[in-house]
Design an enzyme around this catalytic site. Sequence first.
Site, PDB file in Angstrom:
ATOM      1  N   ASP A  45       0.877  -1.177   0.000  1.00 48.47           N
ATOM      2  CA  ASP A  45       0.000   0.000   0.000  1.00 48.47           C
ATOM      3  C   ASP A  45       0.914   1.228   0.000  1.00 48.47           C
ATOM      4  O   ASP A  45       2.118   1.122   0.233  1.00 48.47           O
ATOM      5  CB  ASP A  45      -0.881  -0.011   1.268  1.00 48.47           C
ATOM      6  N   SER A  46       0.315   2.390  -0.220  1.00 47.98           N
ATOM      7  CA  SER A  46       1.082   3.624  -0.114  1.00 47.98           C
ATOM      8  C   SER A  46       1.546   3.862   1.322  1.00 47.98           C
ATOM      9  O   SER A  46       2.437   4.673   1.551  1.00 47.98           O
ATOM     10  CB  SER A  46       0.215   4.811  -0.544  1.00 47.98           C
ATOM     11  N   CYS A  64      -4.429  -1.558  -1.918  1.00 55.91           N
ATOM     12  CA  CYS A  64      -4.554  -0.121  -2.122  1.00 55.91           C
ATOM     13  C   CYS A  64      -5.465   0.080  -3.331  1.00 55.91           C
ATOM     14  O   CYS A  64      -5.144  -0.410  -4.431  1.00 55.91           O
ATOM     15  CB  CYS A  64      -3.161   0.446  -2.388  1.00 55.91           C
ATOM     16  N   GLU A  95      -2.437   8.364   8.573  1.00 50.90           N
ATOM     17  CA  GLU A  95      -1.001   8.060   8.609  1.00 50.90           C
ATOM     18  C   GLU A  95      -0.367   8.615   9.889  1.00 50.90           C
ATOM     19  O   GLU A  95       0.540   8.018  10.448  1.00 50.90           O
ATOM     20  CB  GLU A  95      -0.291   8.674   7.390  1.00 50.90           C
ATOM     21  N   CYS A  98     -10.990   3.222   0.027  1.00 47.90           N
ATOM     22  CA  CYS A  98      -9.559   3.456   0.283  1.00 47.90           C
ATOM     23  C   CYS A  98      -9.222   2.622   1.505  1.00 47.90           C
ATOM     24  O   CYS A  98      -9.968   2.639   2.495  1.00 47.90           O
ATOM     25  CB  CYS A  98      -9.320   4.940   0.563  1.00 47.90           C
ATOM     26  N   HIS A 102      -7.132   2.920   3.796  1.00 45.25           N
ATOM     27  CA  HIS A 102      -6.867   3.631   5.051  1.00 45.25           C
ATOM     28  C   HIS A 102      -8.160   3.833   5.860  1.00 45.25           C
ATOM     29  O   HIS A 102      -8.123   3.914   7.088  1.00 45.25           O
ATOM     30  CB  HIS A 102      -6.279   5.025   4.766  1.00 45.25           C
TER      31      HIS A 102
HETATM   32  N1  DGL Z   1      -4.713   3.289   0.845  1.00 43.91           N
HETATM   33  C1  DGL Z   1      -4.848   3.783  -0.451  1.00 43.91           C
HETATM   34  C2  DGL Z   1      -6.101   3.380  -1.169  1.00 43.91           C
HETATM   35  O1  DGL Z   1      -6.658   2.356  -0.878  1.00 43.91           O
HETATM   36  C3  DGL Z   1      -4.168   5.024  -0.910  1.00 43.91           C
HETATM   37  C4  DGL Z   1      -4.221   6.235  -0.106  1.00 43.91           C
HETATM   38  C5  DGL Z   1      -3.272   7.264  -0.661  1.00 43.91           C
HETATM   39  O2  DGL Z   1      -2.088   7.031  -0.582  1.00 43.91           O
HETATM   40  O3  DGL Z   1      -3.749   8.275  -1.179  1.00 43.91           O
HETATM   41  O4  DGL Z   1      -6.547   4.034  -2.065  1.00 43.91           O
END
Ligand code: DGL
Length: 281
Positions: free
Chosen positions: A20-21, A83, A162, A194, A196
Amino acid sequence: MISEGLKADSGQNAPIGVFDSGIGGLSVLRAIRALLPGERILYLADQGHVPYGPRPMAEIQQFSEEITRFLLARGAKLVVVACNTASAAALHHLRASFPGIPFVGMEPAVKPAAEHTKSGVVGVLATPATFQGALYASVVERFAQGVTVLQDTCPGLVQQIEAGDLNGAGTRQILENALHPMLAKGVDTVVMGCTHYPFVIPLIEEICGGKVRVIDPAPAVARQAQRLLDARGAKAREEAKAPIVAFTTGALNPFQMILPELLGETAEMWAASWLGSVLSA
Ligand code: DGL
């Protein structure tokens, strides 16, 4: 071909690669651990580049390709793109570039939301890149006929999460800005588009006052990983919890603090770094 010379160990003891990011993919990893505890895990958090959401698709694709190479070089037998943004930008490309490797990607769970809604109004919270991608347009087109789909990019929410802020004033404000207009239009189902965002589901439920169902696709992603492993006879034989090795391209200390908190278990944690476009550890 990109995968040349990077033959993944497809044996049962090889790890599952997850990336993931940042820490968002830990919401997916939680579900994988619940379903497949015996699988060894390699997790890569690209915190040196987070957030991915506002970045150009081509750049996210390049990061995803190099991260995949990094995971395969360490023996990954399957790669979970945990992600939505990286899936939108790169999943197609990754499957074409690494043809022998099974990938599990993510797409916003519009289908179960459209099936569940009674009001006919669903909300999707995801990043700008996810909303721009062809994958999102295609799920809306295929599964949301006759349903109103409201969208919000929740600017700044990935950074709040984050930073470990799961219920402070700033995080609440971002979610209220997204959800109040949706509630005013009768939304009864909200999709976590997302990875997150599942970490703020308690706050989302509080803001919505129990009036909405929140859909987190993580368990479905874990089941898909299980199906792919079963189909290849590549599932680990062990039932006991196998180790997790996690890398971050960002600062190691905060990662070491937050990972156990979000995952509910700990991992061996290492720093990885980008040298130009090459990732190494
Ligand atoms: N966790 C990510 C997603 O599912 C990316 C969030 C990001 O880095 O902008 O889209």
